[in-house]
Design a protein around this motif. Structure first.
Motif, PDB file in Angstrom:
ATOM      1  N   GLY A 136       0.835  -1.152   0.002  1.00  0.00           N
ATOM      2  CA  GLY A 136      -0.008  -0.046  -0.059  1.00  0.00           C
ATOM      3  C   GLY A 136       0.715   1.423  -0.170  1.00  0.00           C
ATOM      4  O   GLY A 136       0.200   2.319   0.171  1.00  0.00           O
ATOM      5  N   GLY A 137       2.178   1.113  -0.173  1.00  0.00           N
ATOM      6  CA  GLY A 137       3.225   2.320  -0.044  1.00  0.00           C
ATOM      7  C   GLY A 137       2.738   3.074  -1.273  1.00  0.00           C
ATOM      8  O   GLY A 137       3.529   4.193  -1.588  1.00  0.00           O
ATOM      9  N   ALA A 138       2.149   2.810  -2.230  1.00  0.00           N
ATOM     10  CA  ALA A 138       1.924   3.439  -3.557  1.00  0.00           C
ATOM     11  C   ALA A 138       1.248   4.771  -3.271  1.00  0.00           C
ATOM     12  O   ALA A 138       1.221   5.692  -4.366  1.00  0.00           O
ATOM     13  N   HIS A 139       0.277   4.625  -2.319  1.00  0.00           N
ATOM     14  CA  HIS A 139      -0.611   5.807  -2.269  1.00  0.00           C
ATOM     15  C   HIS A 139      -0.031   7.014  -1.746  1.00  0.00           C
ATOM     16  O   HIS A 139       1.113   7.091  -1.134  1.00  0.00           O
ATOM     17  N   GLY A 140      -0.589   8.245  -2.132  1.00  0.00           N
ATOM     18  CA  GLY A 140       0.270   9.379  -1.789  1.00  0.00           C
ATOM     19  C   GLY A 140       0.225   9.618  -0.368  1.00  0.00           C
ATOM     20  O   GLY A 140      -0.375   9.206   0.508  1.00  0.00           O
ATOM     21  N   VAL A 141       0.981  10.718  -0.163  1.00  0.00           N
ATOM     22  CA  VAL A 141       1.070  11.263   1.510  1.00  0.00           C
ATOM     23  C   VAL A 141       0.057  12.105   2.043  1.00  0.00           C
ATOM     24  O   VAL A 141      -0.444  11.828   3.128  1.00  0.00           O
ATOM     25  N   LEU A 142      -0.720  13.084   1.125  1.00  0.00           N
ATOM     26  CA  LEU A 142      -1.809  13.751   1.336  1.00  0.00           C
ATOM     27  C   LEU A 142      -3.042  12.987   1.554  1.00  0.00           C
ATOM     28  O   LEU A 142      -3.803  13.197   0.443  1.00  0.00           O
ATOM     29  N   THR A 143      -3.204  12.083   2.410  1.00  0.00           N
ATOM     30  CA  THR A 143      -4.615  11.321   2.391  1.00  0.00           C
ATOM     31  C   THR A 143      -5.212  11.710   3.791  1.00  0.00           C
ATOM     32  O   THR A 143      -4.659  12.323   4.697  1.00  0.00           O
ATOM     33  N   LEU A 144      -6.666  11.286   3.778  1.00  0.00           N
ATOM     34  CA  LEU A 144      -7.403  11.637   4.947  1.00  0.00           C
ATOM     35  C   LEU A 144      -6.759  10.560   6.240  1.00  0.00           C
ATOM     36  O   LEU A 144      -6.667  11.467   7.232  1.00  0.00           O
ATOM     37  N   PRO A 145      -6.536   9.661   6.088  1.00  0.00           N
ATOM     38  CA  PRO A 145      -5.918   8.836   7.200  1.00  0.00           C
ATOM     39  C   PRO A 145      -4.576   9.517   7.615  1.00  0.00           C
ATOM     40  O   PRO A 145      -4.440   9.613   8.926  1.00  0.00           O
ATOM     41  N   ASN A 146      -3.584   9.728   7.166  1.00  0.00           N
ATOM     42  CA  ASN A 146      -2.378  10.658   7.291  1.00  0.00           C
ATOM     43  C   ASN A 146      -2.637  11.773   7.945  1.00  0.00           C
ATOM     44  O   ASN A 146      -2.115  12.301   9.021  1.00  0.00           O
ATOM     45  N   ALA A 147      -3.914  12.463   7.282  1.00  0.00           N
ATOM     46  CA  ALA A 147      -4.270  13.926   8.155  1.00  0.00           C
ATOM     47  C   ALA A 147      -4.815  13.579   9.579  1.00  0.00           C
ATOM     48  O   ALA A 147      -4.581  14.534  10.342  1.00  0.00           O
ATOM     49  N   ILE A 148      -5.538  12.454   9.659  1.00  0.00           N
ATOM     50  CA  ILE A 148      -5.993  12.271  11.127  1.00  0.00           C
ATOM     51  C   ILE A 148      -5.031  11.900  12.132  1.00  0.00           C
ATOM     52  O   ILE A 148      -4.794  12.316  13.288  1.00  0.00           O
ATOM     53  N   SER A 149      -3.885  11.007  11.633  1.00  0.00           N
ATOM     54  CA  SER A 149      -2.703  10.737  12.396  1.00  0.00           C
ATOM     55  C   SER A 149      -1.870  11.866  12.711  1.00  0.00           C
ATOM     56  O   SER A 149      -1.562  11.894  13.845  1.00  0.00           O
ATOM     57  N   LEU A 150      -1.792  12.886  11.582  1.00  0.00           N
ATOM     58  CA  LEU A 150      -1.023  14.185  11.982  1.00  0.00           C
ATOM     59  C   LEU A 150      -1.703  14.890  13.007  1.00  0.00           C
ATOM     60  O   LEU A 150      -0.972  15.389  14.124  1.00  0.00           O
ATOM     61  N   LEU A 151      -2.935  15.041  12.997  1.00  0.00           N
ATOM     62  CA  LEU A 151      -3.924  15.652  14.068  1.00  0.00           C
ATOM     63  C   LEU A 151      -3.646  15.134  15.203  1.00  0.00           C
ATOM     64  O   LEU A 151      -3.757  15.709  16.638  1.00  0.00           O
ATOM     65  N   ARG A 152      -3.731  13.871  15.294  1.00  0.00           N
ATOM     66  CA  ARG A 152      -3.436  13.093  16.761  1.00  0.00           C
ATOM     67  C   ARG A 152      -1.989  13.665  17.315  1.00  0.00           C
ATOM     68  O   ARG A 152      -1.785  13.534  18.554  1.00  0.00           O
ATOM     69  N   LEU A 153      -0.982  13.554  16.378  1.00  0.00           N
ATOM     70  CA  LEU A 153       0.269  13.996  16.924  1.00  0.00           C
ATOM     71  C   LEU A 153       0.226  15.405  17.309  1.00  0.00           C
ATOM     72  O   LEU A 153       1.074  15.500  18.378  1.00  0.00           O
ATOM     73  N   LEU A 154      -0.436  16.219  16.829  1.00  0.00           N
ATOM     74  CA  LEU A 154      -0.414  17.480  17.600  1.00  0.00           C
ATOM     75  C   LEU A 154      -0.915  17.763  18.742  1.00  0.00           C
ATOM     76  O   LEU A 154      -0.714  18.564  19.492  1.00  0.00           O
ATOM     77  N   GLY A 155      -1.865  16.689  19.079  1.00  0.00           N
ATOM     78  CA  GLY A 155      -2.404  16.598  20.465  1.00  0.00           C
ATOM     79  C   GLY A 155      -1.354  16.444  21.460  1.00  0.00           C
ATOM     80  O   GLY A 155      -1.559  16.786  22.561  1.00  0.00           O
ATOM     81  N   VAL A 156      -0.251  15.826  21.150  1.00  0.00           N
ATOM     82  CA  VAL A 156       0.708  15.483  22.145  1.00  0.00           C
ATOM     83  C   VAL A 156       1.295  16.661  22.760  1.00  0.00           C
ATOM     84  O   VAL A 156       1.278  16.888  23.988  1.00  0.00           O
ATOM     85  N   PRO A 157       1.920  17.524  21.875  1.00  0.00           N
ATOM     86  CA  PRO A 157       2.466  18.786  22.692  1.00  0.00           C
ATOM     87  C   PRO A 157       1.344  19.652  23.549  1.00  0.00           C
ATOM     88  O   PRO A 157       1.674  20.430  24.164  1.00  0.00           O
TER      89      PRO A 157
END
Length: 219
Positions: free
Chosen positions: A23-44
């Motif tokens: 599944g690595g062929a998919h782009g970086v700017l996807t909805l699941p990746n955006a959700i993961s990034l938002l979760r990461l922003l919750g840490v700080p």
């Protein structure tokens, strides 16, 4: 997260690429990746709220949202067919950062005893060494095991409950009992999943060594 299909007994040593899910062929700017990034922003944000102004109520909310959405990014990725290698790395990274950040903050505030923190950190250190050894044999990070995801979810639910018990004295008896029951159960599952990861790493390393000693020739 996707699982690697089991090999047939006579299939020979596993290919190193097999430890990396497709599944690595998919782009970086996807909805699941955006959700993961938002979760990461919750840490700080959690660390700032908890250790800075000590806005415990808001910190509880941030931690609860971050923990309860642990499964969302993976579910959305599978439903939309947007499973990517970046997403498979971001998801466990967010989980680990939430756990480590919470442990650090809770230990500094004396909500969690240092012995509990050391027990969780020892498991993380052990698996970090495992990952380095696997990289030495050409393997990438193996897929996340469901038991590890379960342990992470239990811990990420236990921490907000423990924080609630500390922040609201009226709930201390009930919330404290529930929170610690889940925390200790999560710790047991966390180490159980760690043992499974070590067993899998041992199997991969043994297969790699066997392949190096007895390389197969083309027919």
């Amino acid at each position: 997260m996707s699982r690697r299909p089991a090999q047939a007994p006579d299939a020979g040593p596993p290919d190193r690429a097999a430890t990396q899910s497709p599944g690595g062929a998919h782009g970086v700017l996807t909805l699941p990746n955006a959700i993961s990034l938002l979760r990461l922003l919750g840490v700080p944000l959690f660390l700032y709220l908890f250790l800075g102004p000590r806005s415990d109520a808001v910190a509880v909310a941030v931690l609860a949202v971050g923990g309860s959405t642990d499964w969302v990014d993976g579910y959305v990725a599978r439903r939309l067919g947007q499973v990517s290698r970046l997403g498979e790395l971001l998801d466990p990274l967010a989980d680990r950062l939430y756990i480590l950040a919470t442990l650090l903050a809770f230990t500094l505030r004396e909500i969690v005893p240092w012995q509990f923190t050391v027990a969780l950190l020892a498991r993380e250190l052990l698996l970090a060494v495992r990952l380095l050894v696997l990289r030495g044999y050409g393997y990438g990070p193996p897929p996340v095991h469901y038991l590890g995801k379960t342990a992470t979810f239990v811990l990420l639910v236990a921490f907000p409950v423990l924080l609630l018990a500390d922040a609201v004295p009226a709930t201390a008896a009930v919330a404290g009992a529930i929170g610690w029951a889940m925390a200790w159960w999560g710790l047991v599952l966390y180490w159980a999943s760690g043992v499974l990861y070590l067993v899998e790493a041992r199997r991969l390393i043994r297969a790699a060594r066997d392949g190096a000693q007895h390389p197969r020739t083309a027919p």
